[in-house]
Every structure is written in structure tokens, then in C-alpha cells.
Design an enzyme around this catalytic site. Structure first.
Site, mmCIF file in Angstrom:
data_model
loop_
_atom_site.group_PDB
_atom_site.id
_atom_site.type_symbol
_atom_site.label_atom_id
_atom_site.label_comp_id
_atom_site.label_asym_id
_atom_site.label_seq_id
_atom_site.Cartn_x
_atom_site.Cartn_y
_atom_site.Cartn_z
ATOM 1 N N ASN A 86 4.739 -2.509 30.977
ATOM 2 C CA ASN A 86 3.473 -2.088 30.368
ATOM 3 C C ASN A 86 2.402 -2.143 31.458
ATOM 4 O OD1 ASN A 86 4.630 -1.891 27.749
ATOM 5 N ND2 ASN A 86 4.413 -4.100 27.467
ATOM 6 N N GLN A 93 -0.234 -3.983 27.923
ATOM 7 C CA GLN A 93 -0.146 -5.126 28.840
ATOM 8 C C GLN A 93 -1.130 -6.217 28.427
ATOM 9 O OE1 GLN A 93 -0.738 -4.229 33.035
ATOM 10 N NE2 GLN A 93 -0.059 -6.272 33.661
ATOM 11 N N HIS A 99 5.184 -7.568 35.546
ATOM 12 C CA HIS A 99 6.459 -8.104 35.053
ATOM 13 C C HIS A 99 7.271 -6.977 34.443
ATOM 14 C CE1 HIS A 99 3.320 -8.496 31.973
ATOM 15 N NE2 HIS A 99 4.254 -8.262 31.069
#
Ligand code: AMP
Length: 113
Positions: A86, A93, A99
Site C-alpha cells: 500500500n 497505507q 513494507h
């Protein structure tokens, strides 16, 4: 910039169930799993989001993907898994430390929600 929750996990300041670590990244179980396997693969380098990565991060980004596939295999989900990144609030996000979500163990719809 203050330390993100993932930087604190990397530095062992807060707990997480870590399943993999090497010189470049750490992988740990998501605290709110969205699938039977939901692991976050996080670079130790604190890049806020994918769009802030630069060409010098190419190798690191590739490493995250290859590592995620290896973890999926180790966790018994090597045949079918999904990777999600994201990028930005509008894409969902919430933690601004890059990540890769590694998800597996259920059927995934397409297009994603
Ligand atoms: P994103 O919304 O793509 O930024 O993903 C952030 C993810 O981090 C979410 O799936 C959260 O459930 C997860 N998360 C937040 N805090 C923690 C934590 N302390 N340990 C593990 N996962 C976390």
C-alpha cells in the site's frame, strides 16, 4: 522524523513475532491478520513508502520480494500467496515505513478491494 512502529520492532523496542531476519530486512506476523498467513516483510532501511524509494534501492526491493517468496515456501504457502504494497494514505497505507504484506491460506479475489 519520529520512529515508526516498525522501526521500533526492528530495534526490539516493542515485541513482534519475528519469523525471518537478515542484514537487510525483518519479517514478522501482522498484529491484525487478514489471512491465515499474514506476514510483513520490512526493510531495515526506513523508506517511508515505495514512491520514495530510489534507484539505489533496486536491489533491496528485489530482495524483499525474493525473501517474501522464500518465507511463503517455508510457511507452507509457496504455491499460492499474494504480495501487497500500500503506497500512500489513499491506497490504505497506515504505517509509513515501507513494507510488503505477504498473505496466504485463503482465496483472494481480483481485482483487490
Ligand atoms: P498498511 O496499512 O499497509 O500500512 O499496513 C500496516 C500493517 O501493520 C497493518 O496490517 C497492521 O495490522 C500492521 N501493524 C500495525 N502495528 C503492528 C504491530 N505492532 N505489529 C505487527 N503488525 C502491526
Amino acid at each position: 522524523m519520529s520512529k515508526t512502529i516498525f522501526a521500533k520492532i526492528i530495534d526490539r523496542e516493542i515485541p513482534a513475532v519475528i519469523v525471518y531476519e537478515d542484514a537487510l530486512c525483518v519479517a514478522f506476523h501482522d498484529v491484525a491478520p487478514r489471512a491465515p498467513m499474514h506476514i510483513l516483510v520490512v526493510p531495515k532501511k526506513p523508506i517511508a513508502m515505495l514512491s520514495e524509494a530510489s534507484s539505489e534501492d533496486r536491489e533491496l526491493l528485489g530482495h524483499l520480494m525474493v525473501t517474501a517468496a522464500g518465507i511463503a515456501r517455508d510457511q507452507g504457502y509457496g504455491d499460492a500467496f499474494r504480495l501487497v504494497v500500500n503506497n500512500g494514505e489513499g491506497a490504505g497505507q497506515t504505517v509509513f515505513h515501507l513494507h510488503v504484506h505477504l498473505l496466504g491460506g485463503r482465496t483472494f479475489s481480483w481485482p483487490p478491494g
